[in-house]
Design a protein around this motif. Sequence first.
Motif, short mmCIF file in Angstrom:
data_model
loop_
_atom_site.label_atom_id
_atom_site.label_comp_id
_atom_site.label_asym_id
_atom_site.label_seq_id
_atom_site.Cartn_x
_atom_site.Cartn_y
_atom_site.Cartn_z
N ILE A 118 0.84 -1.20 0.00
CA ILE A 118 0.00 0.00 0.00
C ILE A 118 0.87 1.25 0.00
O ILE A 118 0.70 2.15 -0.81
CB ILE A 118 -0.94 0.01 1.22
N THR A 119 1.82 1.32 0.93
CA THR A 119 2.69 2.50 1.02
C THR A 119 3.88 2.35 0.10
O THR A 119 4.31 1.25 -0.22
CB THR A 119 3.17 2.73 2.46
N LYS A 120 4.42 3.48 -0.29
CA LYS A 120 5.54 3.53 -1.23
C LYS A 120 6.86 3.66 -0.48
O LYS A 120 6.89 3.90 0.73
CB LYS A 120 5.37 4.71 -2.20
N VAL A 121 7.94 3.52 -1.20
CA VAL A 121 9.28 3.69 -0.64
C VAL A 121 9.39 5.06 0.02
O VAL A 121 8.96 6.07 -0.55
CB VAL A 121 10.34 3.55 -1.75
N GLY A 122 9.93 5.08 1.23
CA GLY A 122 10.16 6.33 1.95
C GLY A 122 8.99 6.83 2.75
O GLY A 122 9.09 7.84 3.44
N ALA A 123 7.86 6.12 2.73
CA ALA A 123 6.67 6.58 3.45
C ALA A 123 6.84 6.41 4.95
O ALA A 123 7.45 5.44 5.41
CB ALA A 123 5.44 5.81 2.98
N GLU A 124 6.30 7.34 5.71
CA GLU A 124 6.24 7.22 7.16
C GLU A 124 4.99 6.40 7.50
O GLU A 124 3.86 6.87 7.35
CB GLU A 124 6.19 8.62 7.80
N ILE A 125 5.21 5.20 7.95
CA ILE A 125 4.12 4.23 8.08
C ILE A 125 3.14 4.58 9.20
O ILE A 125 1.94 4.36 9.09
CB ILE A 125 4.70 2.80 8.28
N HIS A 126 3.64 5.17 10.30
CA HIS A 126 2.78 5.41 11.46
C HIS A 126 1.64 6.37 11.15
O HIS A 126 0.51 6.12 11.54
CB HIS A 126 3.61 5.97 12.62
N GLY A 127 1.93 7.45 10.49
CA GLY A 127 0.92 8.47 10.25
C GLY A 127 0.39 8.49 8.84
O GLY A 127 -0.13 9.52 8.38
N TYR A 128 0.49 7.38 8.14
CA TYR A 128 0.05 7.33 6.74
C TYR A 128 -1.44 7.59 6.64
O TYR A 128 -2.24 7.13 7.47
CB TYR A 128 0.39 5.97 6.15
N GLU A 129 -1.84 8.33 5.62
CA GLU A 129 -3.25 8.61 5.37
C GLU A 129 -3.72 7.81 4.15
O GLU A 129 -3.28 8.05 3.03
CB GLU A 129 -3.46 10.10 5.11
N PRO A 130 -4.60 6.83 4.33
CA PRO A 130 -5.08 6.02 3.20
C PRO A 130 -5.82 6.86 2.17
O PRO A 130 -6.45 7.86 2.49
CB PRO A 130 -6.02 5.02 3.86
N PRO B 155 -8.40 6.72 -1.52
CA PRO B 155 -9.40 5.86 -2.17
C PRO B 155 -8.76 4.75 -3.01
O PRO B 155 -9.28 3.64 -3.08
CB PRO B 155 -10.19 6.83 -3.04
N LEU B 156 -7.61 5.04 -3.63
CA LEU B 156 -6.94 4.02 -4.41
C LEU B 156 -6.45 2.87 -3.53
O LEU B 156 -6.45 1.71 -3.94
CB LEU B 156 -5.76 4.62 -5.18
N ASP B 157 -6.05 3.19 -2.28
CA ASP B 157 -5.66 2.14 -1.35
C ASP B 157 -6.82 1.19 -1.07
O ASP B 157 -6.66 -0.03 -0.99
CB ASP B 157 -5.17 2.74 -0.03
N ILE B 158 -8.00 1.76 -0.92
CA ILE B 158 -9.19 0.93 -0.67
C ILE B 158 -9.49 0.07 -1.89
O ILE B 158 -9.89 -1.09 -1.77
CB ILE B 158 -10.39 1.82 -0.32
N ALA B 159 -9.25 0.64 -3.06
CA ALA B 159 -9.44 -0.15 -4.28
C ALA B 159 -8.49 -1.33 -4.31
O ALA B 159 -8.86 -2.44 -4.69
CB ALA B 159 -9.21 0.75 -5.50
N LYS B 160 -7.23 -1.09 -3.90
CA LYS B 160 -6.26 -2.18 -3.86
C LYS B 160 -6.73 -3.28 -2.90
O LYS B 160 -6.59 -4.47 -3.19
CB LYS B 160 -4.90 -1.65 -3.40
N ALA B 161 -7.29 -2.88 -1.76
CA ALA B 161 -7.77 -3.88 -0.80
C ALA B 161 -8.89 -4.71 -1.38
O ALA B 161 -8.96 -5.93 -1.17
CB ALA B 161 -8.21 -3.19 0.49
N SER B 162 -9.77 -4.07 -2.15
CA SER B 162 -10.91 -4.80 -2.71
C SER B 162 -10.46 -5.77 -3.80
O SER B 162 -11.17 -6.73 -4.11
CB SER B 162 -11.93 -3.80 -3.28
N GLU B 163 -9.29 -5.53 -4.40
CA GLU B 163 -8.78 -6.40 -5.46
C GLU B 163 -7.92 -7.54 -4.94
O GLU B 163 -7.59 -8.46 -5.67
CB GLU B 163 -7.95 -5.57 -6.45
N ALA B 164 -7.55 -7.47 -3.65
CA ALA B 164 -6.60 -8.44 -3.11
C ALA B 164 -7.27 -9.77 -2.82
O ALA B 164 -8.48 -9.86 -2.59
CB ALA B 164 -5.97 -7.88 -1.84
#
Length: 307
Positions: A59-71, A73-82
């Motif tokens: 879901i997150t890209k290289v260099g992303a700060e994982i703790h405070g990531y803001e999802p 709509p495309l992330d939700i789309a990825k979840a629905s396709e998984a």
Amino acid sequence: MALVGAALILTGCGAPSTADDAAGTGAADDERPVVLTTFTVLADMAREVGGDRLDVRSITKVGAEIHGYEPTPLDIAKASEADLILDNGLGLEAWFARFVDQADVPHVVVSDSIDPIDIAGDAYAGKPNPHAWMSPRNAQLYVDRMVGAFSDLAPEHADEFAERGDAYQAELQQVQDRLANAVAALPESHRALVTCEGAFSYLARDAGLTERYIWPVNAEQQATPRQIADTIEFVRDHDVPAVFCESTVSDRPMKQVAEASGAAFGGTLYVDSLSEPDGPVPTYLDLLAHDTDVIVEALSAAPEDRS
């Protein structure tokens, strides 16, 4: 609900991300099961175990700060396709709960079998430290969870997943042995790991290092004057040769600690994210090796070698 609606629109027409293109996941005729992970470290581990039998995405890209990531709509789309979702758990991806429960997809928490270390300070005291993957020993348990989940997902390849998992665990054991041996060669007075975030509790435990940090968990407001002063005092009192900071946050507070205490700034460590393929830590094994080298080299320096 607005995010869910947007996700449904994006599911059929969203263009694949650059990261997905690089991994070969954008092909329309790719019929492999899709495994969605929350960040790049888990994605790399999953690819090592799954090989070319699975289409692994992050879901997150290289260099992303994982703790405070803001999802998005495309992330939700990825979840629905998984076909399977993997996350770390232990409170790392608090944002993930916003939409994972809405996806009718099998979900595995890879840290479920580890023995958590509680955070010792500030508002997070008593909560589990989520950075369990920073221990190669814990990573071996992550691999077990992945092998089981992938075998359920694609049982016809279960033997292959088990073989790849065994081979990967052997590589992780080599990293663990190298880390422990390198730290054991340090003078006892130099076996202290001072970092910006308290992300190294598991690595420090396994390596025999005393851990100290400025703040326990990355947050919007970091490095209070009291935290910096306490860290400076610790470094001075214990004659710590070098201090470090992580790649996803500003190193300015730690450089202030170094200047005030006389310690060297030992370098940048990687925790929450891998680098680009041409960077210093394109894989999780590279991340562990890089951090080991940076820590040991800086803590081994004689006083006259410090800068």
